[in-house]
Design a protein around this motif. Structure first.
Motif, mmCIF file in Angstrom:
data_model
loop_
_atom_site.group_PDB
_atom_site.id
_atom_site.type_symbol
_atom_site.label_atom_id
_atom_site.label_comp_id
_atom_site.label_asym_id
_atom_site.label_seq_id
_atom_site.Cartn_x
_atom_site.Cartn_y
_atom_site.Cartn_z
ATOM 1 N N VAL A 1 -29.901 24.307 -26.763
ATOM 2 C CA VAL A 1 -28.548 24.868 -26.761
ATOM 3 C C VAL A 1 -27.517 23.923 -27.386
ATOM 4 C CG1 VAL A 1 -28.823 26.464 -24.843
ATOM 5 C CG2 VAL A 1 -28.288 24.066 -24.369
ATOM 6 N N VAL A 2 -27.725 22.634 -27.255
ATOM 7 C CA VAL A 2 -26.771 21.687 -27.841
ATOM 8 C C VAL A 2 -26.723 21.857 -29.356
ATOM 9 C CG1 VAL A 2 -26.246 19.235 -28.190
ATOM 10 C CG2 VAL A 2 -27.028 20.047 -25.952
ATOM 11 N N HIS A 3 -27.855 22.198 -29.961
ATOM 12 C CA HIS A 3 -27.939 22.363 -31.406
ATOM 13 C C HIS A 3 -27.581 23.780 -31.862
ATOM 14 C CE1 HIS A 3 -30.578 18.997 -30.350
ATOM 15 N NE2 HIS A 3 -30.335 18.520 -31.546
ATOM 16 N N THR A 4 -27.918 24.777 -31.045
ATOM 17 C CA THR A 4 -27.713 26.162 -31.451
ATOM 18 C C THR A 4 -26.372 26.727 -30.995
ATOM 19 O OG1 THR A 4 -28.845 26.978 -29.466
ATOM 20 C CG2 THR A 4 -30.192 26.619 -31.445
ATOM 21 N N HIS A 5 -25.891 26.289 -29.830
ATOM 22 C CA HIS A 5 -24.678 26.843 -29.234
ATOM 23 C C HIS A 5 -23.762 25.718 -28.740
ATOM 24 C CE1 HIS A 5 -27.575 30.159 -29.042
ATOM 25 N NE2 HIS A 5 -26.566 31.001 -28.830
ATOM 26 N N PRO A 6 -23.282 24.864 -29.637
ATOM 27 C CA PRO A 6 -22.456 23.739 -29.181
ATOM 28 C C PRO A 6 -21.163 24.166 -28.495
ATOM 29 C CG PRO A 6 -22.404 23.930 -31.581
ATOM 30 C CD PRO A 6 -23.482 24.846 -31.096
ATOM 31 N N GLU A 7 -20.533 25.239 -28.969
ATOM 32 C CA GLU A 7 -19.277 25.675 -28.347
ATOM 33 C C GLU A 7 -19.520 26.240 -26.958
ATOM 34 O OE1 GLU A 7 -15.292 28.364 -29.306
ATOM 35 O OE2 GLU A 7 -17.047 28.508 -30.631
ATOM 36 N N GLU A 8 -20.558 27.071 -26.804
ATOM 37 C CA GLU A 8 -20.870 27.636 -25.498
ATOM 38 C C GLU A 8 -21.345 26.552 -24.532
ATOM 39 O OE1 GLU A 8 -20.301 30.662 -24.345
ATOM 40 O OE2 GLU A 8 -19.320 31.045 -26.256
ATOM 41 N N THR A 9 -22.049 25.563 -25.041
ATOM 42 C CA THR A 9 -22.475 24.444 -24.194
ATOM 43 C C THR A 9 -21.260 23.699 -23.662
ATOM 44 O OG1 THR A 9 -24.544 24.186 -25.426
ATOM 45 C CG2 THR A 9 -23.805 22.314 -24.121
ATOM 46 N N ASP A 10 -20.279 23.472 -24.531
ATOM 47 C CA ASP A 10 -19.049 22.813 -24.103
ATOM 48 C C ASP A 10 -18.352 23.618 -23.016
ATOM 49 O OD1 ASP A 10 -16.516 21.315 -24.145
ATOM 50 O OD2 ASP A 10 -15.769 23.008 -25.312
ATOM 51 N N LYS A 11 -18.285 24.936 -23.180
ATOM 52 C CA LYS A 11 -17.606 25.775 -22.193
ATOM 53 C C LYS A 11 -18.301 25.681 -20.832
ATOM 54 C CE LYS A 11 -15.779 29.206 -25.453
ATOM 55 N NZ LYS A 11 -15.849 30.615 -25.914
ATOM 56 N N ARG A 12 -19.626 25.694 -20.840
ATOM 57 C CA ARG A 12 -20.352 25.621 -19.560
ATOM 58 C C ARG A 12 -20.200 24.236 -18.937
ATOM 59 N NH1 ARG A 12 -20.058 29.798 -21.377
ATOM 60 N NH2 ARG A 12 -21.163 31.704 -20.882
#
Length: 332
Positions: free
Chosen positions: A318-329
């Protein structure tokens, strides 16, 4: 005011107490440079095969959010390469290769990352003139990095973490008969790891299933920081082309070290009694079976200071594929 990130590079040297040097980067926002006592200092640890720069897309989103939230203060963010990953692997190349030549089935283990993190935050070395004992530390670890943070907490002198964020942690109980086992070492050992150029390497990666869905920034960062020029200690006779900074021999050896995942699982409930822990998983259990994740959550959240969330559409990377969503979580 919008965030303006600056990066400073350091080499942390814990010798003679510990033999491996570490490549470390510090990220700060020039427009919101908080030095208050209550400002947070974030410390990031990466996954197997990763490197410290993988956090940059997530940090961009985080600092952009913080720039609009005056009550949320971040002093700085520190990202650490494991001794056998990223630029650290170049500093330690001879030691790592010699160890693998001597004992091919195992070189550095996951706990070496934990020992390195502890030495860095405890000031047990030179190269970084910061007293982290006075900081409000928040640990953010992905996969291997999550395990490393958990295993670093019992070492003395104690590092005082304010909280931990564990993203897709490779924290696994002892498998029951017929359950999942981390049998990745043989696959990795056979993987291609030499290309005539960075451009050719990236064309190869984009054609591989495991790299599908990566954020374009993550791909570019991997091209810039995940590869190194030949020759190396592993390939001393090759004078042209590029290879992986974390060698496939070292990565394969890491997956043979299954004890640390189990030890982290056994210790997790103790950690969650001491500090708040937030666990983040991808929506899709594409690497760690869901029943292992559920057991981690049961241990962490049962009467303790632990919370959890999922990244929609995400998997283990997820850090590589969804960095923005990871930040939100991570900000929940």
């Amino acid at each position: 005011m919008a965030a303006t990130l600056v990066c400073d590079s350091f080499v942390f040297d814990p010798r003679p107490d510990y033999q491996f040097r570490l490549a470390i980067k510090r990220y700060r926002d020039l427009n919101n440079n908080h030095t208050d006592d209550d400002a947070l200092t974030l410390v990031f640890a990466h996954c197997v095969g990763g490197h410290k720069e993988q956090w940059e897309p997530t940090l961009e989103h985080l600092y952009d959010f913080v720039s609009r939230e005056p009550n949320l203060k971040i002093r700085e963010a520190w990202c650490i390469d494991a001794p056998d990953h990223g630029d650290s692997s170049i500093f330690n190349d001879h030691l790592l290769t010699s160890a693998l030549d001597w004992r091919p089935e195992s070189s550095l283990g996951w706990e070496d990352y934990a020992r390195s993190i502890h030495a860095f935050l405890s000031g047990l070395g030179s190269g970084i003139d910061v007293d982290f004992r006075s900081r409000k530390l928040v640990a953010v670890g992905h996969s291997l990095g999550a395990v490393a943070f958990v295993l670093s907490t019992p070492y003395l002198p104690k590092v005082k973490f304010l909280s931990m964020i564990l993203i897709e942690p490779m924290i696994i109980r002892k498998p029951k008969p017929g359950e999942f086992k981390m049998e990745y070492s043989e696959i990795i050992a056979k993987r291609r790891d030499i290309w005539p150029s960075r451009e050719e390497a990236m064309r190869f990666f984009t054609s591989e299933k495991q790299w599908q869905g990566w954020d374009p920034r993550s791909f570019q960062i991997y091209a810039d920081h995940g590869l190194r020029d030949l020759p190396t200690e592993t390939y001393p006779n090759l004078t042209q082309g590029v290879t992986l900074k974390c060698t496939k021999r070292q990565e394969a050896a890491l997956y043979r070290d299954r004890l640390c995942s189990l030890r982290a699982f056994q210790y997790l409930h103790v950690l969650c009694q001491r500090i708040p822990v937030h666990l983040i998983h991808g929506e899709h259990a594409d690497f760690i079976p869901r029943y292992f994740q559920e057991d981690i959550l049961k241990v962490a959240t049962r009467g303790h200071q632990a919370t959890s969330s999922k990244v929609p559409g995400g998997g283990h990377m997820v850090v590589h594929t969804h960095p923005e969503e990871t930040d939100k979580r991570a900000r929940l």
